[in-house]
Design a protein around this motif. Structure first.
Motif, PDB file in Angstrom:
ATOM      1  N   VAL A  67       0.933  -1.066   0.172  1.00  0.00           N
ATOM      2  CA  VAL A  67       0.046   0.104  -0.067  1.00  0.00           C
ATOM      3  C   VAL A  67       0.694   1.185  -0.048  1.00  0.00           C
ATOM      4  O   VAL A  67       1.622   1.395   0.806  1.00  0.00           O
ATOM      5  CB  VAL A  67      -0.800  -0.030   1.154  1.00  0.00           C
ATOM      6  N   VAL A  68       0.649   1.894  -0.835  1.00  0.00           N
ATOM      7  CA  VAL A  68       1.418   3.206  -1.105  1.00  0.00           C
ATOM      8  C   VAL A  68       0.521   4.460  -0.816  1.00  0.00           C
ATOM      9  O   VAL A  68      -0.539   4.869  -1.536  1.00  0.00           O
ATOM     10  CB  VAL A  68       2.046   3.497  -2.447  1.00  0.00           C
ATOM     11  N   VAL A  69       0.791   5.289   0.197  1.00  0.00           N
ATOM     12  CA  VAL A  69       0.157   6.642   0.371  1.00  0.00           C
ATOM     13  C   VAL A  69       0.741   7.677  -0.223  1.00  0.00           C
ATOM     14  O   VAL A  69       2.055   7.805  -0.171  1.00  0.00           O
ATOM     15  CB  VAL A  69       0.403   7.129   1.991  1.00  0.00           C
ATOM     16  N   ASP A  70       0.167   8.400  -1.224  1.00  0.00           N
ATOM     17  CA  ASP A  70       0.684   9.198  -2.271  1.00  0.00           C
ATOM     18  C   ASP A  70       0.103  10.777  -2.034  1.00  0.00           C
ATOM     19  O   ASP A  70      -1.056  10.827  -1.947  1.00  0.00           O
ATOM     20  CB  ASP A  70       0.366   8.620  -3.624  1.00  0.00           C
ATOM     21  N   ALA A  71       1.002  11.724  -2.314  1.00  0.00           N
ATOM     22  CA  ALA A  71       0.718  12.921  -2.513  1.00  0.00           C
ATOM     23  C   ALA A  71       1.512  13.792  -3.119  1.00  0.00           C
ATOM     24  O   ALA A  71       2.977  13.432  -3.200  1.00  0.00           O
ATOM     25  CB  ALA A  71       0.535  13.693  -1.133  1.00  0.00           C
ATOM     26  N   ALA A  72       1.158  14.609  -3.903  1.00  0.00           N
ATOM     27  CA  ALA A  72       2.065  15.616  -4.645  1.00  0.00           C
ATOM     28  C   ALA A  72       3.231  15.873  -3.809  1.00  0.00           C
ATOM     29  O   ALA A  72       3.003  16.582  -2.687  1.00  0.00           O
ATOM     30  CB  ALA A  72       1.440  16.556  -5.385  1.00  0.00           C
ATOM     31  N   ASP A  73       4.503  16.215  -4.550  1.00  0.00           N
ATOM     32  CA  ASP A  73       5.358  16.826  -3.790  1.00  0.00           C
ATOM     33  C   ASP A  73       5.221  18.206  -3.139  1.00  0.00           C
ATOM     34  O   ASP A  73       5.854  18.413  -2.096  1.00  0.00           O
ATOM     35  CB  ASP A  73       6.855  17.037  -4.732  1.00  0.00           C
ATOM     36  N   GLU A  74       4.725  18.987  -3.941  1.00  0.00           N
ATOM     37  CA  GLU A  74       4.257  20.322  -3.367  1.00  0.00           C
ATOM     38  C   GLU A  74       3.322  20.316  -1.983  1.00  0.00           C
ATOM     39  O   GLU A  74       3.519  21.055  -1.052  1.00  0.00           O
ATOM     40  CB  GLU A  74       3.431  21.059  -4.596  1.00  0.00           C
ATOM     41  N   VAL A  75       2.638  19.110  -1.943  1.00  0.00           N
ATOM     42  CA  VAL A  75       1.570  19.074  -0.810  1.00  0.00           C
ATOM     43  C   VAL A  75       2.654  18.705   0.395  1.00  0.00           C
ATOM     44  O   VAL A  75       2.301  19.099   1.450  1.00  0.00           O
ATOM     45  CB  VAL A  75       0.494  18.154  -1.342  1.00  0.00           C
ATOM     46  N   ARG A  76       3.426  17.744  -0.106  1.00  0.00           N
ATOM     47  CA  ARG A  76       4.193  17.153   1.002  1.00  0.00           C
ATOM     48  C   ARG A  76       5.228  18.303   1.578  1.00  0.00           C
ATOM     49  O   ARG A  76       5.410  18.628   2.697  1.00  0.00           O
ATOM     50  CB  ARG A  76       5.030  16.015   0.260  1.00  0.00           C
ATOM     51  N   LEU A  77       5.642  18.970   0.601  1.00  0.00           N
ATOM     52  CA  LEU A  77       6.579  20.153   1.119  1.00  0.00           C
ATOM     53  C   LEU A  77       5.944  21.120   1.906  1.00  0.00           C
ATOM     54  O   LEU A  77       6.497  21.575   2.968  1.00  0.00           O
ATOM     55  CB  LEU A  77       7.126  20.797  -0.194  1.00  0.00           C
ATOM     56  N   ARG A  84       3.622  20.514   3.942  1.00  0.00           N
ATOM     57  CA  ARG A  84       3.284  20.015   5.151  1.00  0.00           C
ATOM     58  C   ARG A  84       4.573  20.113   6.172  1.00  0.00           C
ATOM     59  O   ARG A  84       4.391  20.158   7.220  1.00  0.00           O
ATOM     60  CB  ARG A  84       2.822  18.596   4.969  1.00  0.00           C
ATOM     61  N   LEU A  85       5.654  19.740   5.397  1.00  0.00           N
ATOM     62  CA  LEU A  85       6.950  19.686   6.188  1.00  0.00           C
ATOM     63  C   LEU A  85       7.478  20.835   6.547  1.00  0.00           C
ATOM     64  O   LEU A  85       7.842  21.093   7.918  1.00  0.00           O
ATOM     65  CB  LEU A  85       7.968  18.888   5.360  1.00  0.00           C
ATOM     66  N   THR A  86       7.412  21.947   5.735  1.00  0.00           N
ATOM     67  CA  THR A  86       7.543  23.381   6.265  1.00  0.00           C
ATOM     68  C   THR A  86       6.669  23.875   7.165  1.00  0.00           C
ATOM     69  O   THR A  86       6.940  25.059   7.842  1.00  0.00           O
ATOM     70  CB  THR A  86       7.964  24.120   4.833  1.00  0.00           C
ATOM     71  N   GLY A  87       5.395  23.486   6.854  1.00  0.00           N
ATOM     72  CA  GLY A  87       4.373  24.053   7.733  1.00  0.00           C
ATOM     73  C   GLY A  87       4.003  23.549   8.960  1.00  0.00           C
ATOM     74  O   GLY A  87       4.466  24.004  10.043  1.00  0.00           O
ATOM     75  N   ALA A  88       3.341  22.437   9.142  1.00  0.00           N
ATOM     76  CA  ALA A  88       3.078  21.468  10.371  1.00  0.00           C
ATOM     77  C   ALA A  88       4.183  21.144  11.145  1.00  0.00           C
ATOM     78  O   ALA A  88       4.309  21.271  12.237  1.00  0.00           O
ATOM     79  CB  ALA A  88       2.003  20.481   9.870  1.00  0.00           C
ATOM     80  N   ARG A  89       5.140  20.701  10.246  1.00  0.00           N
ATOM     81  CA  ARG A  89       6.393  19.975  10.935  1.00  0.00           C
ATOM     82  C   ARG A  89       7.405  21.062  11.319  1.00  0.00           C
ATOM     83  O   ARG A  89       8.502  20.976  12.006  1.00  0.00           O
ATOM     84  CB  ARG A  89       7.037  19.110  10.198  1.00  0.00           C
ATOM     85  N   GLY A  90       7.511  22.601  10.727  1.00  0.00           N
ATOM     86  CA  GLY A  90       8.443  23.681  10.894  1.00  0.00           C
ATOM     87  C   GLY A  90       9.529  23.350  10.340  1.00  0.00           C
ATOM     88  O   GLY A  90      10.677  23.593  10.836  1.00  0.00           O
ATOM     89  N   MET A  91       9.835  22.219   9.185  1.00  0.00           N
ATOM     90  CA  MET A  91      11.029  21.978   8.781  1.00  0.00           C
ATOM     91  C   MET A  91      11.733  23.144   7.709  1.00  0.00           C
ATOM     92  O   MET A  91      10.931  23.451   6.956  1.00  0.00           O
ATOM     93  CB  MET A  91      10.991  20.702   7.911  1.00  0.00           C
ATOM     94  N   PRO A  92      12.949  23.468   7.759  1.00  0.00           N
ATOM     95  CA  PRO A  92      13.240  24.292   7.003  1.00  0.00           C
ATOM     96  C   PRO A  92      13.139  24.025   5.450  1.00  0.00           C
ATOM     97  O   PRO A  92      13.428  22.712   5.228  1.00  0.00           O
ATOM     98  CB  PRO A  92      14.841  24.437   7.338  1.00  0.00           C
ATOM     99  N   GLU A  93      12.749  24.767   4.448  1.00  0.00           N
ATOM    100  CA  GLU A  93      12.436  24.149   3.276  1.00  0.00           C
ATOM    101  C   GLU A  93      13.608  23.465   2.529  1.00  0.00           C
ATOM    102  O   GLU A  93      13.369  22.450   1.991  1.00  0.00           O
ATOM    103  CB  GLU A  93      12.077  25.431   2.530  1.00  0.00           C
ATOM    104  N   GLN A  94      14.874  23.866   2.732  1.00  0.00           N
ATOM    105  CA  GLN A  94      15.898  23.242   2.242  1.00  0.00           C
ATOM    106  C   GLN A  94      16.185  21.804   2.603  1.00  0.00           C
ATOM    107  O   GLN A  94      16.529  20.806   1.892  1.00  0.00           O
ATOM    108  CB  GLN A  94      17.415  23.908   2.384  1.00  0.00           C
ATOM    109  N   ASP A  95      16.088  21.777   3.974  1.00  0.00           N
ATOM    110  CA  ASP A  95      16.045  20.254   4.619  1.00  0.00           C
ATOM    111  C   ASP A  95      14.999  19.357   3.935  1.00  0.00           C
ATOM    112  O   ASP A  95      15.267  18.259   3.587  1.00  0.00           O
ATOM    113  CB  ASP A  95      15.866  20.370   6.093  1.00  0.00           C
ATOM    114  N   ALA A  96      13.771  20.199   3.786  1.00  0.00           N
ATOM    115  CA  ALA A  96      12.519  19.391   3.551  1.00  0.00           C
ATOM    116  C   ALA A  96      12.703  18.947   1.910  1.00  0.00           C
ATOM    117  O   ALA A  96      12.577  17.728   1.635  1.00  0.00           O
ATOM    118  CB  ALA A  96      11.184  20.157   3.568  1.00  0.00           C
TER     119      ALA A  96
END
Length: 201
Positions: free
Chosen positions: A132-142, A144-156
């Motif tokens: 089973v693969v959970v899928d989302a577009a790269d822009e959506v994932r980015l 989420r990572l920079t928003g909810a998780r607070g990850m710097p964009e470069q790291d994400a």
């Protein structure tokens, strides 16, 4: 007695929502074996795993309290494929041994979900009855990572780039769960998945 456990490999790129799916499957009765959680356990203070990580990467990957600084280690390995391979060579065999212990404890008719972030990268799909693969577009994932998780964009971006691409991941899937909508949408998709998995038992 013949074991009839249904082995489900669950994967998805960072930020896809794989952990949300994993939690929902657990709520519905699946036995979830979380490779990331086990990977943390095998490098806790006092373990062989942590000692080997420090031997390879140095004391700089330790916090003051002696625990592994996962963010620091991540910043080292996710932009360097050779260093990442060195880390995986330490952690993966330890995780594999622990997973084997847990799967032996599952009931004979259980649906066992293996939450494996690097299932595709490590070519593990043949190990499972269903992938089973959970899928989302790269822009959506980015986002989420920079928003909810607070990850710097470069790291994400580096973490997304270090994993398999979407096409490669989708090519390994028996079932795809698109997760770009609401949590209610996701609940409905997980209900459908659970019904399908239950029918395969």
């Amino acid at each position: 007695m013949l074991r009839t456990v249904l082995k489900v490999g669950l994967t998805g790129g960072i930020g896809s929502g794989k952990s949300e799916v994993s939690r929902r499957l657990s709520d519905r009765g699946a036995v979830v074996i979380d490779a990331d959680k086990i990977a943390r356990e095998v490098v806790e203070p006092g373990t062989e795993g942590l000692a080997r990580v420090v031997q390879v990467f140095g004391d700089e990957v330790l916090r003051a309290d002696g625990t592994l600084d996962r963010e620091r280690l991540g910043s080292i390995v996710f932009s360097d494929s050779e260093r990442l391979a060195a880390l995986n060579a330490i952690v993966h065999p330890l995780v594999g041994a622990r997973v084997a212990e847990l799967q032996e404890r599952a009931d004979e008719d259980a649906i066992v979900v293996y939450d494996v972030p690097l299932l595709v990268e490590n070519k593990l799909a043949p190990m499972y009855d269903v992938v089973v693969v959970v899928d989302a577009a790269d822009e959506v994932r980015l986002a989420r990572l920079t928003g909810a998780r607070g990850m710097p964009e470069q790291d994400a971006r580096a973490r997304i780039a270090a994993q398999a691409g979407r096409e490669e991941r989708l090519a390994a899937a028996d079932v795809v769960i698109r997760n770009e909508g609401t949590l209610e949408d996701l609940d409905a998709r997980v209900d459908e998945l659970w019904t399908e998995l239950s029918a395969r038992r």
